[in-house]
Design an enzyme around this catalytic site. Structure first.
Site, PDB file in Angstrom:
ATOM      1  N   ASP A  75       3.918   5.436   4.650  1.00 33.65           N
ATOM      2  CA  ASP A  75       3.625   4.828   3.353  1.00 33.65           C
ATOM      3  C   ASP A  75       2.307   5.329   2.768  1.00 33.65           C
ATOM      4  O   ASP A  75       2.169   5.445   1.548  1.00 33.65           O
ATOM      5  CB  ASP A  75       3.588   3.300   3.484  1.00 33.65           C
ATOM      6  N   GLU A 439       4.938   0.019  -3.208  1.00 35.20           N
ATOM      7  CA  GLU A 439       3.756  -0.744  -2.822  1.00 35.20           C
ATOM      8  C   GLU A 439       2.648  -0.520  -3.840  1.00 35.20           C
ATOM      9  O   GLU A 439       2.503   0.585  -4.367  1.00 35.20           O
ATOM     10  CB  GLU A 439       3.259  -0.310  -1.440  1.00 35.20           C
ATOM     11  N   SER A 465       1.109  -3.524   0.152  1.00 34.07           N
ATOM     12  CA  SER A 465       0.885  -3.019   1.502  1.00 34.07           C
ATOM     13  C   SER A 465       0.258  -4.113   2.347  1.00 34.07           C
ATOM     14  O   SER A 465      -0.451  -4.989   1.834  1.00 34.07           O
ATOM     15  CB  SER A 465      -0.041  -1.807   1.427  1.00 34.07           C
TER      16      SER A 465
END
EC number: 4.2.1.9
Length: 554
Positions: A75, A439, A465
């Site tokens: 991510d 996110e 996140s």
């Protein structure tokens, strides 16, 4: 055994001979090892060593290990560009592809070797769906970095970059953060999504003690992997399956420890999805009920200044469970992957550092680390990591500054258009509207880096996140793309947030809302590939596994 379908007939055995398997190996149970190793993700670069240790453990206890892959997205690397549209959707890809491999090759049992954000829940979903004996062993957390003698992590760099843009940090100091924040392999060192899910895997009973907390670079992690390989053979002999372990009570335990640990808000996306595959309806409304009776015992980064390595040294997840059990809040008669009950597992696992794990009688707060809010801005629900919100922002009221994508909001924050008291609203970033539900770590980091962390709130139908801190309220449902009220907010509308009361409203009458809704027109999502187009359709249709099929929240 399942594997008889491929080990007891001549054509299939011919192919197994081509793999180099001996007749003796073909006569043993076939154990699939799902390896998420790759050279792209820091949390996965070391998984080849974990997998080799698992293979050894399986073979030591009479099984034949066979490895196949699972994908994993970082991510952090995907943040801030179109790559983030792909992150959450990989959860379904991982679950589906693992199901396909396991059934196509008739494995008797599985050992899952994940580590990062969507990889862990995707494999838990697959385990639930397949329901053959399965155990998890993660790659472990990264050690924290250091700057000026203080521990830091990945989110520290995001905030430092925002401070540099705001002119409050030098380029030299930013480079020092960049070079020191991520010093080892492993999942990022705070209680972010990856570590949250690895810890909750331990609570659910699907991973051995230390699964969530032993650092990636410790030799104890290799020993843990060997034990997991050996233990899968015991689970197979006793026919203990994932749905025997992941019961409704086990999910209640996971939500309870989620509150005590102060996990990522993404756990509110993943736990219902995993439960759904187990046939358990996990309504997120229960989160506030559990939070009301569960004290928050840990303030791990980004909520505080301690890290997963310190949680491990303090006794790990079992020590936190023991503290919570003293309040009578755990179901302890549940079977786990150890072959023992929760009660047997946590016996004698005491808290070794009351600064890292607060005693149940002296918590950080009497209520849990996550709160679900409702109101006319989020009629179904939205989620905030309460343990990472400063007391000054538990109540906030201010004018909305509305943006229809993350990029527009970031430009406004960096250019000084966002001022103290504002509520930044970022919409059309949900599962359908994004598509992919990105996110929003960059906007929250920008707010913190500009010194507005205790003065500005952020509300989005995207998600946050686990590295996010501040009054960051995400997962607003219904999302803007399906006509949720967040689509009807206008610049200047006053938004009222009361986290302790679990409420979020904006000051528009029902009559005005109806007028705005009559004038609202759906927006076409920005599709960037064939897969995302199919995913958006899947979300809309309520296909199996699609996020919006789940009760109440994505």
């Amino acid at each position: 055994m399942n594997s008889s379908a491929v080990t007891k007939t001549a054509p299939q055995r011919a192919l197994l001979h081509a793999l180099g398997l001996t007749p003796e190996e073909m006569d043993r149970p076939l154990i699939g090892i799902v390896s998420s190793q790759n050279d792209v993700v820091p949390g996965h670069m070391n998984l080849d060593k974990i997998v080799e240790a698992v293979k050894l453990g399986v073979a030591m206890n009479g099984g034949t290990p066979l490895v196949f892959p699972a994908i994993a997205v970082c991510d952090g690397l995907a943040m801030g560009h179109q790559g983030m549209k792909y992150s959450l959707v990989t959860r379904e890809l991982i679950a589906d592809s693992t199901e396909a491999m396991a059934l196509a090759h008739a494995f008797d049992a599985l050992v899952m070797v994940p580590n990062c954000d969507k990889n862990v829940p995707g494999l838990l979903m697959a385990a639930s769906r397949l329901n053959i004996p399965t155990i998890f062993v993660s790659g472990g957390p990264m050690l924290a970095g250091k700057v000026d003698g203080e521990k830091i992590s990945f989110s520290s760099v995001s905030e430092a970059a925002a401070a540099f843009r705001a002119g409050t940090m030098t380029e030299e100091k930013l480079l020092e953060y960049e070079n020191n924040a991520c010093p080892t392999c492993g999942s990022c060192s705070g209680m972010y999504t990856a570590n949250s899910m690895n810890c909750l895997t331990e609570v659910l009973g699907m991973g051995l003690r230390g699964n969530g907390t032993i650092p990636a670079v410790y030799s104890k992690r290799i020993q843990l992997a060997k034990r997991a390989g050996m233990q899968i053979m015991e689970l197979l002999k006793r026919d203990i399956r994932p749905r025997d372990i992941m019961t409704e009570d086990a999910f209640t335990n996971a939500l309870t420890l989620d509150m005590a640990l102060g996990c990522s808000t993404n756990s509110m996306l993943h736990l219902p999805a995993i439960a759904h595959e187990c046939g358990v309806a996990l309504d997120v409304d229960i989160a506030n009920e559990i939070s009301a009776r569960t004290p928050n015992l840990c303030h791990l980064a980004p909520a505080g200044h301690t890290y997963i390595e310190e949680l491990d040294q303090a006794g790990g997840i079992y020590a936190v469970m023991n503290e919570i059990d003293q309040l009578g809040l755990l179901k302890t008669d549940l079977i786990t992957c150890t072959g023992k009950t929760v009660k047997e597992n946590i016996a004698g696992c005491f808290n070794k550092n009351t600064e890292v794990i607060r005693p149940a009688r002296n918590p950080y707060s009497p209520t849990g680390g996550i709160a679900v809010l409702k109101g006319n801005l989020a009629p179904d629900s939205c989620v905030v990591k309460r343990s990472a919100v400063s007391p000054a922002m538990l109540k906030h009221e201010g004018p909305a500054k509305v943006f229809d994508c993350e990029e527009d909001a970031l430009r406004a924050i960096h250019s000084g258009q966002i001022i103290a008291g504002d509520v930044v609203v970022i919409r059309y970033e949900g599962p359908k509207g994004g598509p992919g539900m990105r996110e929003m770590l960059n906007p929250t980091s920008a707010i913190m880096g500009c010194g507005l962390g205790e003065k500005v709130a952020l509300v989005t139908d995207g998600r946050f996140s686990g590295a996010t801190r501040g009054a960051a309220i995400g997962h607003v449902s219904p999302e803007a793309a399906v006509g949720g009220n967040i689509a009807l907010i206008q610049d200047g509308d006053i938004i009222r947030i009361d986290i302790m009361a679990n409420e979020i409203h904006f000051n528009v009458t029902d009559e005005e809302l109806n007028q705005r809704r009559a004038n609202w027109k759906p927006r076409e999502p920005k599709i960037t590939s064939g897969y995302l187009s199919r995913y958006s359709a899947m979300v809309t249709s309520g296909n199996r596994g699609a996020i919006l099929e789940l009760p109440r929240l994505y």
